[in-house]
Design an enzyme around this catalytic site. Sequence first.
Site, PDB file in Angstrom:
ATOM      1  N   SER A  80       0.861  -1.187   0.000  1.00 28.33           N
ATOM      2  CA  SER A  80       0.000   0.000   0.000  1.00 28.33           C
ATOM      3  C   SER A  80       0.888   1.225   0.000  1.00 28.33           C
ATOM      4  O   SER A  80       2.041   1.181   0.464  1.00 28.33           O
ATOM      5  CB  SER A  80      -0.881   0.021   1.254  1.00 28.33           C
ATOM      6  OG  SER A  80      -1.523   1.274   1.413  1.00 28.33           O
ATOM      7  N   TYR A  87      -3.002  -0.167  10.278  1.00 25.21           N
ATOM      8  CA  TYR A  87      -2.868  -0.489   8.854  1.00 25.21           C
ATOM      9  C   TYR A  87      -1.475  -0.122   8.347  1.00 25.21           C
ATOM     10  O   TYR A  87      -0.814  -0.908   7.669  1.00 25.21           O
ATOM     11  CB  TYR A  87      -3.946   0.260   8.071  1.00 25.21           C
ATOM     12  CG  TYR A  87      -3.955  -0.030   6.594  1.00 25.21           C
ATOM     13  CD1 TYR A  87      -4.496  -1.208   6.104  1.00 25.21           C
ATOM     14  CD2 TYR A  87      -3.448   0.889   5.683  1.00 25.21           C
ATOM     15  CE1 TYR A  87      -4.527  -1.474   4.742  1.00 25.21           C
ATOM     16  CE2 TYR A  87      -3.472   0.642   4.323  1.00 25.21           C
ATOM     17  CZ  TYR A  87      -4.010  -0.545   3.857  1.00 25.21           C
ATOM     18  OH  TYR A  87      -4.032  -0.799   2.506  1.00 25.21           O
TER      19      TYR A  87
END
Length: 231
Positions: free
Chosen positions: A115, A127
């Site tokens: 990501s 995250y």
Amino acid sequence: MSTIIVTGAAGGIGAATVELLRAAGEHVIAADIAADAEQHLDVADPQSWATLVKDIKRVDGLVNAAGVTHRARIGAVPAAEFERVLAVNTGGPLHGMQAVAPLMPRGGSIVNIVSLAGLTGHYTAAYTASKWALRGLSRVASMELGGQGIRVNAVFPGYIETPMTASAPEPFLRASVEAAPLGRAGHPEEVAELCRWLLSDSAAYINGAEISIDGGTAAHAGAKLLSDALR
């Protein structure tokens, strides 16, 4: 025809990758935890991986696209949620590589979907930590498995229009488009094309690479804000 496992195959980047690979004639094992998944897989559970591969003799490619998000800031992340996100986003690819690498011939390829959060100090604490960990894990795997002729590369999507990003706050999505020099969101099919190439023999000497697919967001490291202010 190659045999390729794709996780997170029920939607988003995973589903787009499955569709593209099958259109190219590959045998794809589409795995997901969703109830309607073609192949059930809980990526965070090593036994689930063992069940998935127990009757497979050879795997040529693996795309670790499964992931979960968690948008709490650092002062509000419960310990259990932090551990859950790490278990899926980092533990999942680890268990997958452990299960699949013994079945891979020389020339095998693993693509880990990381990501943009794995390149920046993103506000989503759990995250972001999980994606930075996956970035490091991908580097280690490229070194450790390279001697077996297995390539491991990491892909860093920015704002891609998927069900996961659709759940983000609207101001965040607008800011993500503004931060991208190309001025738009990406599409799952664009990430799938990159995965397909990394799985192919055309990328036979690409190992340990970190490839952003984010419209140029990571490249300016925040400087676009300053540049735009002077226009």
